[in-house]
Scaffold this motif. Structure first.
Motif, PDB file in Angstrom:
ATOM      1  N   GLU A  27       0.827  -1.255  -0.056  1.00  0.00           N
ATOM      2  CA  GLU A  27       0.018  -0.017  -0.078  1.00  0.00           C
ATOM      3  C   GLU A  27       0.943   1.329   0.041  1.00  0.00           C
ATOM      4  O   GLU A  27       0.958   2.090   1.016  1.00  0.00           O
ATOM      5  CB  GLU A  27      -0.871   0.070   1.301  1.00  0.00           C
ATOM      6  N   PHE A  28       1.499   1.331  -1.214  1.00  0.00           N
ATOM      7  CA  PHE A  28       2.461   2.626  -1.024  1.00  0.00           C
ATOM      8  C   PHE A  28       1.751   3.938  -1.202  1.00  0.00           C
ATOM      9  O   PHE A  28       2.251   4.835  -0.364  1.00  0.00           O
ATOM     10  CB  PHE A  28       3.299   2.414  -2.276  1.00  0.00           C
ATOM     11  N   ALA A  29       0.706   4.169  -1.836  1.00  0.00           N
ATOM     12  CA  ALA A  29       0.113   5.363  -1.728  1.00  0.00           C
ATOM     13  C   ALA A  29      -0.422   5.768  -0.202  1.00  0.00           C
ATOM     14  O   ALA A  29      -0.227   6.924   0.325  1.00  0.00           O
ATOM     15  CB  ALA A  29      -1.139   5.336  -2.613  1.00  0.00           C
ATOM     16  N   ALA A  30      -0.898   4.930   0.381  1.00  0.00           N
ATOM     17  CA  ALA A  30      -1.658   4.917   1.618  1.00  0.00           C
ATOM     18  C   ALA A  30      -0.299   5.368   2.686  1.00  0.00           C
ATOM     19  O   ALA A  30      -0.468   6.028   3.585  1.00  0.00           O
ATOM     20  CB  ALA A  30      -2.099   3.744   2.304  1.00  0.00           C
ATOM     21  N   GLN A  32       2.611   6.695   1.786  1.00  0.00           N
ATOM     22  CA  GLN A  32       2.842   8.251   1.645  1.00  0.00           C
ATOM     23  C   GLN A  32       2.014   9.298   2.257  1.00  0.00           C
ATOM     24  O   GLN A  32       2.474  10.267   2.777  1.00  0.00           O
ATOM     25  CB  GLN A  32       3.211   8.405   0.163  1.00  0.00           C
ATOM     26  N   GLN A  33       0.733   8.941   2.339  1.00  0.00           N
ATOM     27  CA  GLN A  33      -0.103   9.823   2.678  1.00  0.00           C
ATOM     28  C   GLN A  33      -0.003   9.930   4.284  1.00  0.00           C
ATOM     29  O   GLN A  33      -0.154  10.973   4.994  1.00  0.00           O
ATOM     30  CB  GLN A  33      -1.691   9.397   2.348  1.00  0.00           C
ATOM     31  N   SER A  34       0.371   8.968   4.892  1.00  0.00           N
ATOM     32  CA  SER A  34       0.482   8.928   6.169  1.00  0.00           C
ATOM     33  C   SER A  34       1.827   9.594   6.701  1.00  0.00           C
ATOM     34  O   SER A  34       2.048  10.270   7.558  1.00  0.00           O
ATOM     35  CB  SER A  34       0.441   7.456   6.847  1.00  0.00           C
ATOM     36  N   GLU A  36       3.049  11.981   5.020  1.00  0.00           N
ATOM     37  CA  GLU A  36       2.877  13.279   4.984  1.00  0.00           C
ATOM     38  C   GLU A  36       2.084  14.034   6.139  1.00  0.00           C
ATOM     39  O   GLU A  36       2.272  15.117   6.635  1.00  0.00           O
ATOM     40  CB  GLU A  36       2.186  13.882   4.043  1.00  0.00           C
ATOM     41  N   ASP A  52      10.572  -0.751  -0.408  1.00  0.00           N
ATOM     42  CA  ASP A  52       9.907  -1.549  -1.454  1.00  0.00           C
ATOM     43  C   ASP A  52      10.400  -2.954  -1.617  1.00  0.00           C
ATOM     44  O   ASP A  52       9.728  -3.556  -2.800  1.00  0.00           O
ATOM     45  CB  ASP A  52       9.769  -0.614  -2.655  1.00  0.00           C
ATOM     46  N   THR A 134       0.447   2.365   6.867  1.00  0.00           N
ATOM     47  CA  THR A 134      -0.588   1.806   6.000  1.00  0.00           C
ATOM     48  C   THR A 134      -2.121   2.245   6.341  1.00  0.00           C
ATOM     49  O   THR A 134      -2.999   2.154   5.646  1.00  0.00           O
ATOM     50  CB  THR A 134      -0.305   0.649   5.375  1.00  0.00           C
ATOM     51  N   ASP A 138      -6.240   6.885   7.130  1.00  0.00           N
ATOM     52  CA  ASP A 138      -7.521   6.507   6.860  1.00  0.00           C
ATOM     53  C   ASP A 138      -8.379   6.564   8.337  1.00  0.00           C
ATOM     54  O   ASP A 138      -9.485   6.575   8.638  1.00  0.00           O
ATOM     55  CB  ASP A 138      -7.938   5.020   6.518  1.00  0.00           C
TER      56      ASP A 138
END
Length: 302
Positions: A27-30, A32-34, A36, A52, A134, A138
């Motif tokens: 879950e690379f996008a999740a 990166q959001q965290s 940030e 990775d 990850t 959310d």
């Protein structure tokens, strides 16, 4: 009763390192959001260059994941360790592992990270049972704020659940994932359970599997030591279709209600959100009449 040492509160500008001690990252996008979210709070976040990579279902070979953890823990500039995800694998890197004798720092994660948190507690240091990178993005805003309140040294609000009755208990909070914790039984990683408030949660385990694990705990005798139980989410724990079964709620009641200790269920921590941050190894008050867990203190009041 021995409470753990809380690391010094974090502050803006502190360096945090991201490691992958368990399962392979997907879950690379999740993530990166965290990352940030942490950076927006003023923290410097350093991501391992080999995050990775993967080795089967693991994030990397044991010696590489062990080196990630050791390097972050021994880095004098690093103030906290953010686990990327759970899955499986942290117990593998704990074979022949000893926490280096350095200044305590924050370790944050849950699920498979339970093994690291409990091992760290055995070394006398408190970690955070809370969102991994990850899942953090959310979380509801109150849960994110709670995590920062904890690591930045502010008081934590009580958590409200469903009290089963039985009065009030005070003890050392030991939160974790039931499946991972069960697989720590009879290993050196398992902490002393005298005077513990055990806080457990799980996900995607059929009711009969929850039954089997709790029955193992009963047979081990550990439930005779704990002073109270805090139950978080047991999400996606439905029986397979068209197979006779108890519900997971019925299993929890059947296996725990006769223990004669205070129990609170439906507390907001665990998988599938919200996952309220909980400090490992601090003194808490569990009120099974009011359905609360409160007074998160680093030691008993005088």
């Amino acid at each position: 009763m021995k409470s753990a040492i809380l690391p010094e509160p974090l502050k803006r500008g502190d360096l945090l390192r991201v490691i992958a001690p368990s399962g392979a990252l997907r879950e690379f996008a999740a993530l990166q959001q965290s990352v940030e979210i942490w950076r927006s709070r003023g923290y410097l976040v350093e991501i391992s260059h080999d995050l990775d990579q993967r080795w089967g279902y693991l994030a990397n070979k044991d010696e590489i994941r062990r080196h990630q953890l050791a390097s972050a823990w021994q880095d004098p500039d690093c103030r906290g360790i953010l686990c990327s995800r759970g899955g499986f694998g942290s117990t593998r890197i704990l074979e022949n592992w000893h926490w280096p004798n350095t200044t305590p720092k924050w370790l944050i994660g849950f699920s498979d990270i339970t093994a690291l948190l409990w091992s760290l507690y055995n070394a006398g240091i408190s970690g955070v049972h809370g969102p991994v990178l990850t899942t953090l993005a959310d979380e509801p805003e109150w849960s994110i704020q709670r995590l920062f309140d904890l690591v930045e040294g502010r008081p934590l609000a009580p958590l409200k659940g469903c009290g089963w009755g039985g009065g009030v208990a005070r003890g050392i909070l030991l939160p974790g994932n039931l499946t991972v914790a069960t697989h720590l039984l009879s290993t050196p990683i398992l902490p002393n359970f005298d005077d513990v408030i055990l806080a457990i949660e799980d996900v995607t385990e059929a009711p009969y599997r929850i039954d089997r694990m709790l029955t193992q705990w009963r047979l081990s005798g550990l439930f005779t030591k704990v002073k109270g139980i805090a139950l978080g989410g047991f999400t996606k724990c439905e029986a397979p279709a068209n197979i006779p079964s108890f519900t997971v709620e019925e299993v929890l009641g059947d296996r725990l209600a006769d223990l004669g200790i205070p129990i609170v269920s439906n507390l907001p921590f665990g998988h599938d959100h919200p996952n309220a941050a909980l400090p490992v190894g601090v003194v808490v008050t569990l009120d099974a009449d009011q359905g609360t867990v409160s007074r998160f203190m680093d030691k008993y009041p005088k």
